[in-house]
Design an enzyme around this catalytic site. Structure first.
Site, PDB file in Angstrom:
ATOM      1  N   HIS A   1     -13.810   2.726 -11.570  1.00 15.49           N
ATOM      2  CA  HIS A   1     -13.950   2.389 -10.158  1.00 15.49           C
ATOM      3  C   HIS A   1     -14.944   3.365  -9.534  1.00 15.49           C
ATOM      4  CE1 HIS A   1     -13.284   1.800  -5.978  1.00 15.49           C
ATOM      5  NE2 HIS A   1     -12.598   2.916  -5.811  1.00 15.49           N
TER       6      HIS A   1
ATOM      7  N   ASN B   1     -18.716   2.568  -2.578  1.00 16.29           N
ATOM      8  CA  ASN B   1     -17.376   2.172  -2.998  1.00 16.29           C
ATOM      9  C   ASN B   1     -17.100   0.776  -2.458  1.00 16.29           C
ATOM     10  OD1 ASN B   1     -14.616   1.780  -3.332  1.00 16.29           O
ATOM     11  ND2 ASN B   1     -14.043   3.850  -2.727  1.00 16.29           N
TER      12      ASN B   1
ATOM     13  N   CYS C   1      -8.282  -0.274  -4.100  1.00 13.82           N
ATOM     14  CA  CYS C   1      -9.346  -0.039  -5.085  1.00 13.82           C
ATOM     15  C   CYS C   1      -8.904  -0.312  -6.513  1.00 13.82           C
ATOM     16  CB  CYS C   1      -9.875   1.389  -4.957  1.00 13.82           C
ATOM     17  SG  CYS C   1     -10.594   1.737  -3.340  1.00 13.82           S
TER      18      CYS C   1
END
Length: 325
Positions: A252, A282, A115
């Site tokens: 993020h 996500n 990520c």
């Protein structure tokens, strides 16, 4: 004294057509729309369809970024792709995108920091551009996380989606002050002691299989706010800036509670946070460039704005970037 900075020229994004709602997921595992939304902020996510891959999504995001920058593919001499879901073990998916764009010069390679991938990729491109061998770069985050999810594990399958985002960046001389355009500071960190808190239980050299994503959610959450805050503080100190100088916070998109916790620590009002997790979920390395693209396209981010990006991912890896738009 003037300095060479990496300036953002354009951005773009791509999302698969298929939308999967929380209600649909509740038909696969024991969960509900209320449970998912209240704990994560997610209402829906995009799922790559047949014939859609990390390369094809990244290619479309790259084309959109080039159009937004008013550039041609031939202007690019470096491609850095952040992904944990490459088309193949090798070659690098970046080379597939390079070929599809018709680029035959320069370099193209993948970066894998889960990520945190886009932050790592943009910082890497920044160093290459400022060092001099390349002039313009495409930095892409593209993920097909739906392909590595265990759709019987409600702790993970509800969290992730697919998509791609990209930016075009260019080296340009700036005056050498905190009001410069471009990347002003980058802080990258990793601590492999926590690699078993967020990982995929497969791999070419271990199991010979692709494997599925596994996560210790509470541990990831516990470390995320602390480590992200440390990276943000360091980036601000490097640039000689304060949290009050930040115009837009583009984190993020992992979990709404993590986003809110980081913003509270910075004393940033909710209206300064770019939130896309409700629609995108996500998307790992794609989440920051996708959110950037949304905020640029709707007119929130304007030239001269100070943008803070941050992320934490498996490894653990984490980092923060300060960019003057």
């Amino acid at each position: 004294m003037s300095v060479l900075r990496t300036v953002v020229r354009g951005c773009g994004g791509y999302l698969p057509e298929r939308i999967m709602t929380n209600a649909e997921i509740s038909e696969l595992v024991e969960t509900s729309d209320e449970w998912i939304a209240s704990r994560t902020g997610i209402h829906e996510r995009r799922i790559a369809g047949e014939g859609e891959y990390t390369s094809t999504m990244g290619l479309e995001a790259a084309k959109a970024a080039l159009a937004n920058a008013g550039m041609e593919a031939s202007d690019i001499d470096l491609i850095v792709l952040a992904t944990s879901t490459p088309d193949q073990t090798f070659p690098a998916t970046a080379t597939t995108i390079q070929a599809e764009l018709g680029i035959t010069k320069g370099a193209a390679f993948d970066i894998q920091a889960v990520c945190s991938g886009f932050v790592y990729a943009l910082a890497t491109a920044d160093n290459f551009l400022r060092a001099g061998p390349y002039k313009r770069a495409l930095v892409i985050g593209s993920e097909a996380f739906s392909r590595i999810l265990d759709w019987e594990d409600r702790n993970t399958c509800v969290l992730f989606g697919d998509g791609a985002g990209a930016v075009v960046v260019e080296a340009e001389l700036q005056p050498g002050t905190s009001t410069d355009r471009g990347i002003l500071a980058a802080c990258l960190r990793a601590d492999g002691r926590y690699r078993d808190k967020l990982y995929v239980d497969g791999g070419p050299s271990t199991t010979g299989t692709t494997g599925y994503l596994r996560m210790d959610g509470p541990e990831v959450f516990r470390h995320a706010v602390i480590k992200i805050a440390e990276a943000i503080d360091e980036a601000l100190e490097m640039a000689g800036l304060e949290p009050s100088d930040i115009d837009w916070f583009v984190p993020h998109q992992a979990n709404k509670r993590i986003l809110d916790g980081a913003a509270r620590r910075l004393k940033l009002p909710p209206e300064k946070i770019v939130v896309t997790i409700d629609k995108h979920a996500n998307t790992s390395a794609a989440s920051i460039p996708l959110a950037l693209n949304v905020a640029v396209q709707d007119g929130r981010i304007q030239p001269g704005d100070l943008v803070l990006m941050e992320a934490m991912g498996g490894g653990f890896t984490w980092g923060a970037l300060l960019v003057r738009w």
